[in-house]
Every structure is written in structure tokens, then in C-alpha cells.
Design a protein around this motif. Structure first.
Motif, PDB file in Angstrom:
ATOM      1  N   LEU A 159      41.715  47.059 -20.239  1.00 58.69           N
ATOM      2  CA  LEU A 159      41.007  48.224 -19.669  1.00 58.69           C
ATOM      3  C   LEU A 159      39.532  48.205 -20.062  1.00 58.69           C
ATOM      4  CD1 LEU A 159      39.884  51.304 -20.427  1.00 58.69           C
ATOM      5  CD2 LEU A 159      40.976  50.999 -18.212  1.00 58.69           C
ATOM      6  N   ALA A 160      39.262  48.002 -21.340  1.00 56.04           N
ATOM      7  CA  ALA A 160      37.864  48.005 -21.809  1.00 56.04           C
ATOM      8  C   ALA A 160      37.100  46.859 -21.144  1.00 56.04           C
ATOM      9  CB  ALA A 160      37.820  47.875 -23.327  1.00 56.04           C
ATOM     10  N   GLY A 161      37.771  45.728 -20.973  1.00 57.59           N
ATOM     11  CA  GLY A 161      37.132  44.582 -20.321  1.00 57.59           C
ATOM     12  C   GLY A 161      36.780  44.892 -18.872  1.00 57.59           C
ATOM     13  N   PHE A 162      37.696  45.572 -18.172  1.00 58.31           N
ATOM     14  CA  PHE A 162      37.446  45.894 -16.761  1.00 58.31           C
ATOM     15  C   PHE A 162      36.331  46.938 -16.644  1.00 58.31           C
ATOM     16  CE2 PHE A 162      38.995  47.760 -12.577  1.00 58.31           C
ATOM     17  CZ  PHE A 162      38.480  46.725 -11.812  1.00 58.31           C
ATOM     18  N   TYR A 171      31.055  48.516 -14.961  1.00 59.66           N
ATOM     19  CA  TYR A 171      30.025  49.528 -15.215  1.00 59.66           C
ATOM     20  C   TYR A 171      28.643  48.888 -15.009  1.00 59.66           C
ATOM     21  CZ  TYR A 171      27.111  52.917 -17.643  1.00 59.66           C
ATOM     22  OH  TYR A 171      26.133  53.818 -17.943  1.00 59.66           O
ATOM     23  N   LEU A 172      27.809  49.478 -14.201  1.00 56.65           N
ATOM     24  CA  LEU A 172      26.478  48.933 -13.860  1.00 56.65           C
ATOM     25  C   LEU A 172      26.558  47.472 -13.404  1.00 56.65           C
ATOM     26  CD1 LEU A 172      24.275  50.402 -16.764  1.00 56.65           C
ATOM     27  CD2 LEU A 172      24.713  51.366 -14.495  1.00 56.65           C
ATOM     28  N   ARG A 173      27.646  47.133 -12.711  1.00 54.89           N
ATOM     29  CA  ARG A 173      27.932  45.752 -12.242  1.00 54.89           C
ATOM     30  C   ARG A 173      28.086  44.766 -13.380  1.00 54.89           C
ATOM     31  NH1 ARG A 173      23.929  47.333  -8.631  1.00 54.89           N
ATOM     32  NH2 ARG A 173      24.822  48.147  -6.707  1.00 54.89           N
ATOM     33  N   GLY A 174      28.392  45.274 -14.562  1.00 57.14           N
ATOM     34  CA  GLY A 174      28.737  44.365 -15.658  1.00 57.14           C
ATOM     35  C   GLY A 174      27.799  44.462 -16.849  1.00 57.14           C
ATOM     36  N   ILE A 175      28.363  44.853 -18.000  1.00 56.91           N
ATOM     37  CA  ILE A 175      27.595  44.815 -19.245  1.00 56.91           C
ATOM     38  C   ILE A 175      28.386  43.980 -20.266  1.00 56.91           C
ATOM     39  CG2 ILE A 175      26.493  47.046 -18.790  1.00 56.91           C
ATOM     40  CD1 ILE A 175      28.315  48.285 -20.938  1.00 56.91           C
ATOM     41  N   ARG A 176      27.764  43.692 -21.391  1.00 47.70           N
ATOM     42  CA  ARG A 176      28.400  42.780 -22.350  1.00 47.70           C
ATOM     43  C   ARG A 176      29.604  43.433 -23.041  1.00 47.70           C
ATOM     44  NH1 ARG A 176      23.424  41.035 -25.930  1.00 47.70           N
ATOM     45  NH2 ARG A 176      22.844  43.184 -25.428  1.00 47.70           N
ATOM     46  N   LEU A 177      30.519  42.548 -23.434  1.00 44.19           N
ATOM     47  CA  LEU A 177      31.797  42.972 -24.008  1.00 44.19           C
ATOM     48  C   LEU A 177      32.034  42.176 -25.290  1.00 44.19           C
ATOM     49  CD1 LEU A 177      34.774  44.166 -23.650  1.00 44.19           C
ATOM     50  CD2 LEU A 177      35.266  42.050 -22.390  1.00 44.19           C
ATOM     51  N   VAL A 178      32.478  42.879 -26.332  1.00 51.40           N
ATOM     52  CA  VAL A 178      32.894  42.192 -27.564  1.00 51.40           C
ATOM     53  C   VAL A 178      34.317  42.651 -27.877  1.00 51.40           C
ATOM     54  CG1 VAL A 178      32.470  41.857 -30.029  1.00 51.40           C
ATOM     55  CG2 VAL A 178      30.543  42.017 -28.442  1.00 51.40           C
ATOM     56  N   SER A 204      42.547  38.619 -25.382  1.00 54.83           N
ATOM     57  CA  SER A 204      41.128  38.848 -25.678  1.00 54.83           C
ATOM     58  C   SER A 204      40.250  37.648 -25.327  1.00 54.83           C
ATOM     59  CB  SER A 204      40.955  39.174 -27.163  1.00 54.83           C
ATOM     60  OG  SER A 204      41.300  38.046 -27.943  1.00 54.83           O
ATOM     61  N   VAL A 205      40.879  36.509 -25.064  1.00 52.37           N
ATOM     62  CA  VAL A 205      40.110  35.278 -24.815  1.00 52.37           C
ATOM     63  C   VAL A 205      40.317  34.840 -23.368  1.00 52.37           C
ATOM     64  CG1 VAL A 205      39.817  32.854 -25.512  1.00 52.37           C
ATOM     65  CG2 VAL A 205      40.480  34.581 -27.212  1.00 52.37           C
ATOM     66  N   GLY A 206      39.246  34.527 -22.676  1.00 48.82           N
ATOM     67  CA  GLY A 206      39.401  33.940 -21.341  1.00 48.82           C
ATOM     68  C   GLY A 206      38.917  34.799 -20.201  1.00 48.82           C
ATOM     69  N   GLY A 207      38.594  36.081 -20.484  1.00 53.42           N
ATOM     70  CA  GLY A 207      37.895  36.867 -19.474  1.00 53.42           C
ATOM     71  C   GLY A 207      38.741  37.553 -18.431  1.00 53.42           C
ATOM     72  N   LYS A 208      40.091  37.527 -18.579  1.00 58.02           N
ATOM     73  CA  LYS A 208      40.890  38.285 -17.613  1.00 58.02           C
ATOM     74  C   LYS A 208      40.875  39.756 -18.010  1.00 58.02           C
ATOM     75  CE  LYS A 208      44.181  34.879 -15.881  1.00 58.02           C
ATOM     76  NZ  LYS A 208      45.602  34.509 -15.808  1.00 58.02           N
ATOM     77  N   LEU A 232      46.946  44.665 -10.700  1.00 60.27           N
ATOM     78  CA  LEU A 232      46.592  44.346  -9.315  1.00 60.27           C
ATOM     79  C   LEU A 232      45.107  44.561  -9.018  1.00 60.27           C
ATOM     80  CD1 LEU A 232      49.696  45.464  -7.213  1.00 60.27           C
ATOM     81  CD2 LEU A 232      49.022  43.183  -7.970  1.00 60.27           C
ATOM     82  N   ALA A 233      44.387  45.240  -9.914  1.00 59.00           N
ATOM     83  CA  ALA A 233      42.926  45.315  -9.775  1.00 59.00           C
ATOM     84  C   ALA A 233      42.333  44.725 -11.044  1.00 59.00           C
ATOM     85  CB  ALA A 233      42.471  46.756  -9.599  1.00 59.00           C
ATOM     86  N   GLY A 234      41.371  43.856 -10.903  1.00 61.41           N
ATOM     87  CA  GLY A 234      40.805  43.251 -12.108  1.00 61.41           C
ATOM     88  C   GLY A 234      39.609  42.383 -11.787  1.00 61.41           C
ATOM     89  N   ALA A 235      39.072  41.777 -12.826  1.00 57.97           N
ATOM     90  CA  ALA A 235      37.902  40.906 -12.655  1.00 57.97           C
ATOM     91  C   ALA A 235      37.911  39.879 -13.777  1.00 57.97           C
ATOM     92  CB  ALA A 235      36.622  41.741 -12.745  1.00 57.97           C
ATOM     93  N   PHE A 236      37.327  38.720 -13.506  1.00 57.00           N
ATOM     94  CA  PHE A 236      37.039  37.789 -14.593  1.00 57.00           C
ATOM     95  C   PHE A 236      35.721  38.229 -15.210  1.00 57.00           C
ATOM     96  CE2 PHE A 236      39.920  35.084 -12.138  1.00 57.00           C
ATOM     97  CZ  PHE A 236      40.668  34.499 -13.144  1.00 57.00           C
ATOM     98  N   HIS A 237      35.733  38.535 -16.487  1.00 55.95           N
ATOM     99  CA  HIS A 237      34.493  38.941 -17.168  1.00 55.95           C
ATOM    100  C   HIS A 237      34.598  38.428 -18.603  1.00 55.95           C
ATOM    101  CE1 HIS A 237      30.882  41.291 -17.892  1.00 55.95           C
ATOM    102  NE2 HIS A 237      31.460  41.941 -18.885  1.00 55.95           N
TER     103      HIS A 237
END
Ligand code: GLY
Length: 356
Positions: A111-114, A119-126, A139-143, A154-159
Motif C-alpha cells: 500500500l505504501a509503495g503504491f 502521489y504527485l506521479r511518484g515520490i521516493r520510497l524507503v 519490499s524488494v523489486g518494486g511491486k 488488481l491495481a498496482g505499479a512497478f515503483h
């Protein structure tokens, strides 16, 4: 400190594994994030937040950080929670240079990754994963992603995150069932790895704590990092990480997500996949028995109660299908996975009979 680089060109990042690293979060962010963020949001499972949040927040020094609690477990991945989190990020005036800190297990991490991805078309994630399952996998791999009424993820992004900080010491606060469930996912890496180290650790009786646990987590993350480096978008090789998962997802769904934990379902899926690997690919006959022995070591179930027809129907709906053909990841031998068309119904039922 063990550092595993995930090499993805200008989106490369490090995964750090060290006992006690959560309390050094601020120092690690300062060392690894450039440019330094002015604001952060800690998005965290509410239970984990009460256990570990104060230590993490205390380490952040002058970094302004808003805290956004999430309901525990899969409830965090509802679209209403996602909407609320985005609103809170906006109200806290996070800008493009800000960061999301994700604290919790797989659901909080997704959820936090998505939220960070969109948010704002993508901000950094730790990521600060706090379950074994999230440490070696989510936590690894960006799913990243959330659930819809029509199904999970069913809704998601690689980030990709900018940094992942794994503190194995936090696993001591997990309930035994949850801690053990993570070993289902670790066993998957043991079966996929061309090197025998992970499987050997699981099959030996040596205690898996302290430095041995740090090494085991790092070995799993290194294997995952290699798959992600070579196939970030799961167009080929990364699909091998789904070993046992087509069965597992269908079992979880057939129980309305109220029975097996994900890692437990993966363990059962591995028995079924190894059984089919012997029948279809000539994989060594005792592999399913080796899997059972490892599951027994971690008190993971080797059987479950389910309706096989419902499981087969849900397997047919698995989102990893290519066109209309259901495909499975099987093994020629440990370390040698292959994606194959699913066999006829009677063989799938035979595989399910091994775990019912
Ligand atoms: N959990 C499998 C993957 O990240 O590809």
C-alpha cells in the motif's frame, strides 16, 4: 552491515541487512539518499507502529515526518485506505522531493509503495519491512498495489524503492505463526537457487537466528535482486519467483483469505509444484518429501481443508496466465525452474490430493 545492490541503472538501490538498523534509520537515510528530503511520511501498520515507530522516528533527527497509520493486514490494501493515505500526504504538503517510509509487513509495503508510486506521479520510497516475508520478498523489486472487489493486487505499479533497510531483530516481536510463515517464502528461494546454501541452511538443524539469519535473509534478497535486475517487469525470468504461488493464491482465495497465511499457502503450493515436477519433468522423486521436512521444521502445515474444484477454478483465474493458457513454474531439479503449460485436470487434482 550486509549490503545487497539491486542494479537497475539510474534506479539502482541498496538493500541493507543488519540487526538494530531500524534505530539507525536517520543516519542510513542521510548516507544513502541524495538529494536529502525535507519532508517524510511514515506509512505504517498500526500495530507495528506502536512497537517500532518510536525508535524509527527518534532516529530521524531534523527530518519533518508525518505519521499515517494503516489497519493491520490485508485491510490496509483497500481502495478507501489508499484514498485516505493520498489525502493525508497532500495535507502534510509532501512535495516531489519528499519520501515515503513504509514500515510493516507485505500489505503495508504494497500500500505504501503504491501511494509513493502515484502521489504527485511518484515520490521516493524507503522500505522498513518487519516480517520475514516482506524482508525477503515484498519490499524488494518494486511491486506495489492494492486489492479491488474483483480480486487481490488488481491495481498496482512497478515503483522501485530508493533504499530498503532490513532489521532482522524486529522478527523477534512477531507471533510464532507469522514468523514461521515467512519460511514458506524462504523455502521457495531455496528451491530456486542454483547454489545449495539456502536449502542447506533450511535442512540443517542449526538455529536460524543472529548472524545465520542475517546471512539467510541476505542470500534470499540477493537471489531476488538478481531476478529483478535481469527482468524487472516480469516478462520472463522473474516469473520463476512465482514457484508454488499459483496453487497458493488459489488456496488462499478458496478459503476467502481467512484461513492460511500467505507463507503457509506457499509452503503447500511448493509441495504440489514439486510433486508435479517429478511427474512431468523427472525431478528427483524425494523433493516433495524434502519440502515437507522443511515445512515440519517450521511447524508449517502440510495439508489444508479446501474444495479442490474451487481451487482449480481459482487457478484458472490466476493473473499470471498467458492468454488462455494456464502456466505453472516447475523444477527440473532444485535451482533449475521451468515455466510449463499446466497439465490436465486429473494431474492437477492429484497434486492437490498431496496437500488435502
Ligand atoms: N513476489 C514475486 C515478485 O516480486 O516478483
Amino acid at each position: 552491515m550486509t549490503t545487497i545492490p539491486v542494479l537497475l541503472g539510474d534506479r539502482s538501490y541498496d538493500v541493507l541487512v543488519e540487526e538494530g538498523s531500524l534505530a539507525r534509520a536517520g543516519e542510513l537515510l542521510a548516507r544513502h539518499l541524495a538529494p536529502r528530503p525535507a519532508r517524510a511520511a511514515l506509512i505504517a501498520d498500526e500495530h507495528v507502529l506502536s512497537l517500532h515507530g518510536p525508535r524509527l522516528l527518534a532516529s530521524l533527527g531534523g527530518l519533518a515526518c508525518v505519521t499515517i497509520p494503516l489497519p493491520q493486514g490485508e485491510a490496509a490494501k483497500e481502495i478507501s485506505v489508499y484514498g485516505r493515505v493520498l489525502d493525508e500526504l497532500a495535507r502534510a504538503r509532501l512535495d516531489r522531493g519528499s519520501i515515503v517510509l513504509a514500515l510493516g509487513g507485505g500489505a503495508a509495503s504494497d500500500l505504501a509503495g503504491f501511494a509513493a508510486a502515484t502521489y504527485l506521479r511518484g515520490i521516493r520510497l524507503v522500505g522498513f519491512p518487519t516480517t520475514l516475508l516482506a524482508q525477503v520478498d515484498a519490499s524488494v523489486g518494486g511491486k506495489t498495489g492494492i486489492n479491488l472487489g474483483a480480486g487481490k493486487n488488481l491495481a498496482g505499479a512497478f515503483h522501485q524503492p530508493s533504499l530498503v533497510v532490513i532489521d532482522p531483530a524486529v522478527l523477534a516481536t512477531l507471533a510464532p505463526r507469522e514468523r514461521n510463515a515467512g519460511f514458506g517464502e524462504v523455502l521457495k528461494y531455496g528451491l530456486l537457487s542454483p547454489a545449495p546454501a539456502i536449502l542447506a541452511r533450511l535442512e540443517s538443524q542449526a538455529p536460524l537466528e543472529g548472524p545465520a539469519l542475517v546471512e539467510l535473509i541476505a542470500e534470499c534478497v540477493a537471489l531476488k535482486a538478481d531476478h529483478v535486475r535481469r527482468d524487472e517487469r516480469e516478462e520472463s525470468l522473474r516469473a520463476h519467483l512465482n514457484l508454488g504461488h499459483t496453487f497458493a493464491h488459489a488456496l488462499e482465495r478458496a478459503q476467502d483469505y481467512r484461513g492460511l497465511q500467505h507463507g503457509e499457502a506457499v509452503g503447500l503450493g511448493l509441495i504440489a509444484a514439486c510433486h508435479l515436477s517429478t511427474l512431468l519433468l523427472g525431478c528427483e522423486r524425494p523433493l516433495a518429501d524434502r519440502v515437507r521436512r522443511v515445512l515440519a521444521r517450521f511447524a508449517l502445515p502440510q495439508r489444508a481443508t479446501f474444495d479442490p474444484d474451487a481451487v482449480l477454478e481459482h487457478m484458472g483465474a490466476d493473473k499470471k496466465r498467458a492468454g488462455s493458457e494456464l502456466r505453472l513454474v516447475l523444477l527440473e531439479r532444485p535451482g533449475a525452474p521451468r515455466v510449463v503449460p499446466a497439465p490436465e485436470r486429473s494431474l492437477l487434482l492429484d497434486a492437490l490430493a498431496q496437500i488435502s
